[in-house]
Motif scaffolding. Sequence first.
Motif, PDB file in Angstrom:
ATOM      1  N   ASP A 160      -4.818  -3.745  -5.166  1.00  0.00           N
ATOM      2  CA  ASP A 160      -5.439  -2.355  -5.462  1.00  0.00           C
ATOM      3  C   ASP A 160      -4.640  -1.583  -6.614  1.00  0.00           C
ATOM      4  N   THR A 164      -2.230  -6.495  -1.450  1.00  0.00           N
ATOM      5  CA  THR A 164      -3.263  -5.965  -2.043  1.00  0.00           C
ATOM      6  C   THR A 164      -3.158  -5.743  -3.386  1.00  0.00           C
ATOM      7  N   THR A 205       1.023  -1.348  -0.161  1.00  0.00           N
ATOM      8  CA  THR A 205      -0.093   0.109   0.016  1.00  0.00           C
ATOM      9  C   THR A 205       0.854   1.328  -0.045  1.00  0.00           C
TER      10      THR A 205
END
Lengths: 294, 285
Positions: free
Chosen positions: B57, B55, B38
């Motif tokens: 993302d 993640t 992140t």
Amino acid sequence: MLRSDRLLAYAMILPVVIAVLAFVVGPTYNVATLSLTQVVMGQERGFGTLGNFRALAADPVFGLVLQNTAIWILGGTLLCVTVGLGVGTFLAIDSRMTGWLRALILLPWVLPDVVTAMAWKWMLHGQVGIIGQTLESSGITEDTISFLGDPDLVMWMLVIVLIWRKMPLVALILCAAIRSVPDDQLEAARMDGANAVERFRFVTLPNIAFSLTAVTVISMIWITAEFALPWIMTGGGPANSSQIMATYIYQQSFEFFNWGVASAMSVVNLFMLASIVALYLYVNRRSWASEELK
Amino acid sequence: MNEQPRPLYWLFLSLVGLVISIYVLFPVFWLFLASFKTEAELAQLPITFWPQAATLDAYTALFSDTHQKGQLLDWPQLIGNSFFVAISSTVLVLFFGTLAGYAFARLSFPGRDLILGGLLISRMFQGAALLLPTYRLMSMLGLQDSLIGLVLLYSAFGLPFATWIIASSLREIPKELEESAMIDGATRLQSMVKVVLPLATPALITASMWHFVGAWSEFAFASILLESNEHKTVTIGLASFVELFTLEFQYVGAAATIVALPIMLVFFFGQRYFTRGLLAGAVKG
């Protein structure tokens, strides 16, 4: 029959020849004429002047560019070949592990320049780069070093990344050369009491001398052609301290639109390339195109 | 090199091997790991090695529309463009390279060796010095912001080497095979397509792989020629993160992984062919 074969041959090679004439020979000629033309903001104003070369020589950055290019090409080649020779010698050892490494080591070579540049730019980052952080936390340096922000360091950092990218193939070529050194010669030297260093110096080295010379010259050509790595990592900065010919040409052409100076530098670059290529052809004079094909 | 395996020697081999492996793999692996971290984790000190809360993302952001407000380019489009340019120019190079390669290997005509030598030498001049005149040429042709222009340029750059690789492999195929086909009534083109080319498949694969990798990775010419965002390629997209001046390395990691992936696949699955071309290519600059 023969005549039609000849026509067929010319027809078959025509597309390739046209492509190279259009996209390599033509542009080379074009930049040469442009360098002798007065250009103001992309507008051509009269041919037959050395003004662009004078402007180039008068540019205070010019000397720095030459100096950096020398570090880039000569330093890069020298380190590439020395490190490559060391790694190549290691890879030439017979073992399952070196066999596996011989395949793995090509990874830096096949990876796109842009990926390499981004990876190293981040690793060398002044605040959150892992190299600076590791050096600091292990107590080797007091503060994190801004590797790419320090004018005295930046050029050598680029050379280090260049070695990472170009050395593997040098190592592999030299490894192949070392592995083809006749075993009986090495065995005879061993019988005569030569130790490992002497065997390398007096048997291996003379046997790979040709490969070593050829790979040195080829490295120079590769390194001269390399552009994306320095451009993305530093863009020639800070304050031109890592500006080399390739990045200077790019910047003058497409950021400052200074086409006169850019074309003059391009011609200087082409002359440099031509002399390295001439050296290459001289070194390879016994094995050029046709003979190699047989 | 018939050393007896002694423990100390073995230890030395393994240690050096380990150091080389880490040296080669680390930069790539480090970026790959970053793509799962992140933004907060990437900004924090001390640096963490494994992602603390892995993640996806960054990947989702690159592929979603919501994140394109001037900040990120349209990655599905970039990937499509790169595939288009790399594949189209590979097809062109393969087709015209095979024709020319056949002529250089099989037919004799005045100037043959000189022309082939000239083509090979032209490769060595494809550098920064050609950026400005190529830009001018492409503007003149109205191809400066066009993927077709890039396809033509890359094909021209890749053809000499492909021609040479194919020609050298065709020379190794016995002429008699072809001659007997021609005695049986095949024309030269028929014998080339039906008899010779199937035997030259490894060289054709090598040439295509090489060209694909080169075209996919190219940055300099793409960056001067492509202006509009919908025409850009993945290398331009990845390099554009430099201008963002952020510490959002998760995007850099994800984008770099996407750019590297096709190359890695070609490299690992085509190792045999690739190395062949690499060593041959090395000799020819």
